[in-house]
Structure formats: C-alpha cells, structure tokens
Design an enzyme around this catalytic site. Structure first.
Site: not given
Ligand code: RRO
Length: 325
Positions: A128, A131, A246
C-alpha cells in the site's frame, strides 16, 4: 461466461476481489458473505505496531459515495501473524488472499514483508503505497514520490518471492512514470486506485465532517478516476492490473476489463451491501450470456494493450527519471 482466469501464475475462480480495508481479515465478513464465492480478497493494511486509527467520525456518506479516514486501524504485525493469518489458513479455501502492508517509512515495508513472508495462508503482498490518511506522513503517499516507490518495491522484491502488487494513487500527476518505476523494480502486478483525497464540510458549522478533517473518496464518484488510471497504466506496463474504484455491478467490472484490468476489487459497495460481490459475480455470468462473450479472459484480451502485451520496450531508469521530475 467462464470467469476463471490465470494471473500471477495462479488460477482464480473469478476476477472479483474485495478491496483492502473493506473486509478486515475475512472473518469480520464471514457471517454475512460466503467468502468462498470470491476470486480473492485483500486484507486491511497491516502496520508494524497495532494502530487504533484516527479520530471519529471516520466515515461520512455523500451523494457520490463515501469519505473515510480510518487512519490504518489494524492489529499490527504480531497479532496478524498469531491470529489473523491462521484463521485465513484454516477457513479460506478457494479465494486467493493478498496481505496489504503499509509502512510509515521505507524500512517498515521491508520489516513487514520479512515478518510475514514465512507465514501460511496467503498468496502475496499488496504494497500500500497510496494511503491518503497517514497523519505521520502528512497525507503524502509514497506513491507520489518515484524514488520512494523504486526503493520500496525493489527492497520488497529482494525479500520475497511471493507476488508483489503495488497499490497506486489516483491523484498522481505522472502516473505513467510511477507505473514504469514499479514495473522496472520488480512488481508483479499493480492495483489502481486507492481513494482520492477530499473533504466534506458540515453545512451549519463549516467544520469537516470527519474527525481527522480530510479523507479519501470512494464509491461511484471514484469510478471514472479508477478507469482512467487503469487505461493509463495499461499503456505503460505489461503487468496485470487490478481495477478498483466504484465497482458495484457486473457492468462496472466489465468497464474495468475494457480499460485493461485482469482482476477487479470491490470496496465501498460491499460496505453498504455485503453480498454485492456475490451478486456481481452472478451478474457477470448473465452479462456474458446476453452479450455472447464466452470468457472473462476474452474481454480482457480485447482491451487496448491486451493481456500481457507491453507497450514499452526501452529500459527505464527510475532514479534518472525522478531527477528529471
Ligand atoms: O486506513 C485508512 O484510512 C485508509 C487506507 Br490504509 C487506505 O489505503 N485508503 C483509505 O482510503 N483509507
């Protein structure tokens, strides 16, 4: 329509995954959804230490979908090894599982991959890089820094032979470059896209709706952005692509196949309707019958760039490219 597909050297019973952060580690959804119908799922992002997450409220709805700032709430590496992965190993049979990992630093990604690699119960890693809600990084994802992408992917590549899937950002002003960096450094596939930064304000007070202020947009409003990113990535790599953003129905998944995705991930839809993926999988078979398409793979291979044909030929130097930028 035959939904089985082979990607990353393994067979998936269908192309539908649940996206990271929308199904916990599987068991959280097992009571409301038969996980065995899925092609796979991606776990909540795991960090080195447990995290409680950002200030509440962490989610807010709007006409186009949802805004979240969960803030990486997760049990951390050790508990994931001790409890979450054994559950997956013992209870998940047909779906393939990717473990999402999120470091606050480059080195933390390496520690996570090293710490998890010898465990059972999962196919590979989703790295990831995108984020939008990591307060410790001021909301700036690694995915927007090509030299960080190069360092993380090449370092993870040295530490595992499992499939490595890099998750990229929708607000990358030079996505082709990021895609090429991840490809050159040894990613096996890419996921496009994570959520798009946004904010919702209370109409009476003007204050942000989320405790953390900004968050990431998901749901129907994200689909055009996800599709655009998949098309752009398709033109810049031969790697298989996971399309996400989406997706609610079979038709949405077909749209992503047209854009060049080999597999798709459903996220926000399954928050609202836990069985949305099951219905979309059934719907996809019906869609194929109606349009006389024999196989999901036929759709994918008809997309521009097709399945496995690269539009790049010259070698790519990520460091030089980062300096140019
Ligand atoms: O945990 C989050 O707030 C979060 C993560 Br890790 C992510 O990769 N994407 C997102 O929209 N929220």
């Amino acid at each position: 329509m035959r939904l089985e597909t082979e990607v990353l050297g393994v067979r998936f019973q269908n192309p539908f995954f649940l996206a990271a952060g929308t199904c916990g580690f599987g068991l959280e959804l097992a009571e409301v959804l038969d996980l065995e119908v899925l092609g796979g799922f991606v776990t909540k992002s795991v960090t080195l230490e447990p995290r409680l997450g950002n200030a509440r409220p962490r989610v807010a709805e709007f006409g186009g979908g949802m805004l979240n700032s969960i803030g990486l709430a997760n049990p951390g590496l050790e508990k994931t090894k001790r409890e979450k992965l054994p559950w997956i190993r013992d209870n998940v049979c047909r779906p393939r599982v990717l473990v999402s990992v999120a470091g606050h630093t480059v080195t933390e990604f390496f520690m996570l991959v090293e710490g998890l690699d010898s465990e059972d119960g999962f196919l590979g890693f989703e790295i990831n890089l995108s984020c939008p809600n990591d307060a410790r990084r001021g909301g700036k994802p690694f995915a927007l820094d090509p030299s960080a992408v190069a360092e993380i992917i090449s370092g993870c590549r040295m530490r595992t032979q499992r499939p490595l899937v890099a998750k990229l950002a929708p607000n990358d002003s030079d996505l082709p470059r990021t895609v090429r960096v991840a490809t050159e450094q040894g990613a096996d596939a890419l996921t496009l896209v994570n959520t798009l930064p946004g904010v919702l304000l209370n109409v009476s007070t003007g204050d942000p709706e989320l405790g953390a202020g900004d968050g990431g947009i998901s749901g129907p409003a994200l689909r055009p952005s996800g599709l655009r990113a998949v098309r752009e990535a398709r033109a810049n790599t031969h790697l298989p692509l996971f399309g996400v953003g989406g997706i609610l129905t079979a038709a949405d998944a077909v749209e992503y196949a047209h854009a060049g995705a080999s597999l798709v991930q459903m996220g926000t839809a399954s928050f609202a309707w836990p069985r949305a993926a099951e219905q979309a999988i059934e719907g996809l078979m019906g869609w194929g019958r109606k349009h006389q398409i024999g196989a999901w793979d036929d759709l994918v291979s008809k997309s521009p760039g097709g399945n496995g044909s690269s539009s790049r030929s010259e070698p790519f130097d990520p460091i030089e490219s980062a300096e140019e930028g």
